[in-house]
Design an enzyme around this catalytic site. Structure first.
Site, PDB file in Angstrom:
ATOM      1  CG  HIS A   1      -3.501 -17.782  33.395  1.00  0.00           C
ATOM      2  ND1 HIS A   1      -2.667 -18.429  34.266  1.00  0.00           N
ATOM      3  CD2 HIS A   1      -4.747 -18.022  33.845  1.00  0.00           C
ATOM      4  CE1 HIS A   1      -3.370 -19.036  35.207  1.00  0.00           C
ATOM      5  NE2 HIS A   1      -4.642 -18.806  34.975  1.00  0.00           N
TER       6      HIS A   1
ATOM      7  CG  ASP B   1      -8.253 -20.203  34.250  1.00  0.00           C
ATOM      8  OD1 ASP B   1      -7.557 -21.183  34.571  1.00  0.00           O
ATOM      9  OD2 ASP B   1      -8.127 -19.080  34.769  1.00  0.00           O
TER      10      ASP B   1
ATOM     11  CD  GLU C   1      -4.574 -20.109  38.195  1.00  0.00           C
ATOM     12  OE1 GLU C   1      -5.467 -20.667  37.541  1.00  0.00           O
ATOM     13  OE2 GLU C   1      -4.524 -18.871  38.393  1.00  0.00           O
TER      14      GLU C   1
ATOM     15  CG  HIS D   1      -5.739 -20.255  42.644  1.00  0.00           C
ATOM     16  ND1 HIS D   1      -7.043 -20.292  43.072  1.00  0.00           N
ATOM     17  CD2 HIS D   1      -5.732 -19.501  41.526  1.00  0.00           C
ATOM     18  CE1 HIS D   1      -7.791 -19.574  42.228  1.00  0.00           C
ATOM     19  NE2 HIS D   1      -7.020 -19.090  41.286  1.00  0.00           N
TER      20      HIS D   1
ATOM     21  CG  HIS E   1      -3.052 -16.404  41.947  1.00  0.00           C
ATOM     22  ND1 HIS E   1      -4.229 -15.904  42.440  1.00  0.00           N
ATOM     23  CD2 HIS E   1      -3.308 -16.805  40.677  1.00  0.00           C
ATOM     24  CE1 HIS E   1      -5.168 -16.014  41.505  1.00  0.00           C
ATOM     25  NE2 HIS E   1      -4.630 -16.537  40.426  1.00  0.00           N
TER      26      HIS E   1
ATOM     27  CG  HIS F   1      -3.058 -14.847  35.523  1.00  0.00           C
ATOM     28  ND1 HIS F   1      -2.159 -15.753  36.011  1.00  0.00           N
ATOM     29  CD2 HIS F   1      -4.206 -15.052  36.218  1.00  0.00           C
ATOM     30  CE1 HIS F   1      -2.734 -16.467  36.965  1.00  0.00           C
ATOM     31  NE2 HIS F   1      -3.975 -16.060  37.112  1.00  0.00           N
TER      32      HIS F   1
ATOM     33  CG  ASP G   1      -7.201 -14.988  34.376  1.00  0.00           C
ATOM     34  OD1 ASP G   1      -7.294 -16.203  34.108  1.00  0.00           O
ATOM     35  OD2 ASP G   1      -7.420 -14.528  35.503  1.00  0.00           O
TER      36      ASP G   1
END
Ligand SMILES: *[C@@H]1O[C@H](CO)[C@@H](O)[C@H](O)[C@H]1NC(C)=O
Length: 447
Positions: free
Chosen positions: A77, A79, A190, A217, A265, A286, A355
């Protein structure tokens, strides 16, 4: 010192231009011999690169780098794509991924920026899931459009840096890119709000190259409950507990498509129900360990056990708030989480999903994507971690999960399973969707 004889590992162009294996193999044999001798291993037994656990840190780092050059580190993961939207409005022409972003504004001033190509190379990242994340606030608005734009961004980024990145949509493609010395680049979505309750959108995302979807999420969808700060929290009285019937269909369709089900999540009820329904291994892209830090984003022990029987993998996050439930953490805390997943689920079911670029508090010594060799060097100091175990943690576990999910896809399609055509009932009647186009059949159109 022996490590001084190792050819400089940074520049993988060498490996590429010589077809990958020649130089690498020769260097490998040299180092293995030297390491074998250093560790007092007889030359007759199979040679391992694993350095003695008592070796000094620089030797363990060199050994970790050798290991990660030989077997891919796959991070679950990252971002960065969202940060490129935030900072550059997705205008890649003004984005220089080969530059040291920590020295360039606006990146240098953001605590959320941890990724650039020089540091990915230093960190020996072999494969990365780049995340098409879009905020919950776009649910029922333009989430689908934003998601597709982020996928487009990821693909353009890959195309802009062909020497360093290569799109991968299968385990074989991942390994091929790795052998070529490029960072295998995979796409994850995600948040289930990205499909706006549509199995058609889910299938189209798969066709665009997406290989995992996180079911939620930080907001529940109409069909899946997200992790809440407390199990009793009511974010919305209409939101589901666990997975609805449609949510179970989403999971089944993901199995049919070979899309990995990502349970980071989601609420514990959603985790349990998804694990009951899924015929393919699931991932947590993650998340960390609930028994150590009681954050609802973490994975409780009973779920770790179920992930083991499901064949899945929990990729440990480096977010301080998930590691220690505080703003401070160290590499030892990450290792404690990794060892706990190993103890409860087994060494076949642990991986890494830091992450980076999606969090703003990281452990000392793991502040950006260059830190993975340090982590593996620490683990090499523990005799419980064999070379084979470390390969599994780095990426072999995730490769196994991908291969199994690909196999489930083939099996289901060979059995003639057709695409699911179920619709969310609220989509036809609910007021939440009042801004959606509604098909109204003209009076003179048959019947
Ligand atoms: C990107 O950054 C690298 C390293 O700083 C530099 O050599 C290169 O010229 C830059 N490229 C562009 C297009 O600015």
């Amino acid at each position: 010192m022996w490590a001084g004889n190792v050819p400089a590992p940074r520049n993988d162009v060498l490996n590429r231009s010589e077809g990958g294996l020649g130089t690498r193999t020769r260097a490998w044999v040299c180092v293995v011999l030297v390491l074998g001798a250093a560790a007092g291993v007889g030359v007759g037994v199979p040679l391992a690169l694993r350095v003695d656990p008592g070796a000094a840190l620089p030797q363990r780092i060199a050994s970790a780098r050798m290991l990660l050059r030989d077997s891919p580190l796959i991070d679950g993961h990252n971002d960065l794509p969202w940060n490129i939207r935030k900072f550059m409005h997705n205008k890649l022409h003004s984005f220089n991924f080969t530059a040291e972003l920590k020295k360039l504004r606006p990146w240098s001033r953001s605590s959320w920026s941890h990724t650039d190509l020089p540091r990915l190379r230093e960190g020996m990242v072999g494969a990365q899931f780049w995340v098409s994340y879009v905020p919950c606030e776009s649910q029922r608005l333009n989430a689908v459009q934003l998601t597709i734009e982020q996928i487009d961004l990821i693909k353009r980024l890959i195309e802009q840096y062909p020497e360093d990145l290569k799109l991968a949509t299968s385990a074989d493609e991942l390994e091929e890119a790795f052998r070529e010395g490029r960072i295998a680049s995979l796409i994850g979505v995600e948040g289930g709000h990205a499909i706006q309750n549509s199995l058609g959108v889910l299938r189209a995302l798969r066709d665009l190259g997406v290989r995992y979807m996180t079911l939620t999420h930080t907001c529940s969808t109409p069909w899946a409950e997200c992790a809440r700060a407390r199990e009793t929290d009511e974010e919305d009285p209409n939101s589901p507990r666990g997975l609805t019937q449609f949510g179970k269909t989403v999971v089944r369709e993901m199995n049919r498509l070979g899309l990995l089900v990502d349970l980071s999540h989601v609420s514990q009820a959603t985790m349990r129900e998804a694990l009951e329904v899924s015929r393919a291994p699931v991932i947590f892209s993650h998340s960390s360990v609930y028994a150590i830090c009681k954050n609802p984003r973490n994975v409780p022990d009973d779920i770790l056990q179920r992930v083991a029987s499901n064949g899945g993998v929990v990729m440990v996050s480096f977010y301080n708030q998930f590691l220690t439930c505080s703003e401070q953490a160290t590499i030892s805390d990450v290792i404690e989480h990794i060892n706990h997943v190993r103890k409860v689920a087994g060494v076949e079911h642990v991986g890494i999903g830091a992450d980076f670029d999606g969090i703003n508090m990281l452990p000392e010594g793991l502040g950006d994507v260059s830190g993975y060799p340090q982590l593996f060097a620490e683990l090499l100091g523990d005799p419980a971690w064999s070379e084979d175990d470390l390969r599994k943690l780095a990426g072999q576990n995730l490769l196994r999960v991908m291969r199994r999910a690909e196999q489930v896809r083939r099996e289901l399609q060979e059995q003639g399973m057709k695409p699911y055509e179920e619709e969310m009932r609220s989509q036809r009647t609910g007021e939440d969707y009042s801004c959606f186009y509604r098909f109204i059949r003209p009076a003179d159109d048959g019947e």
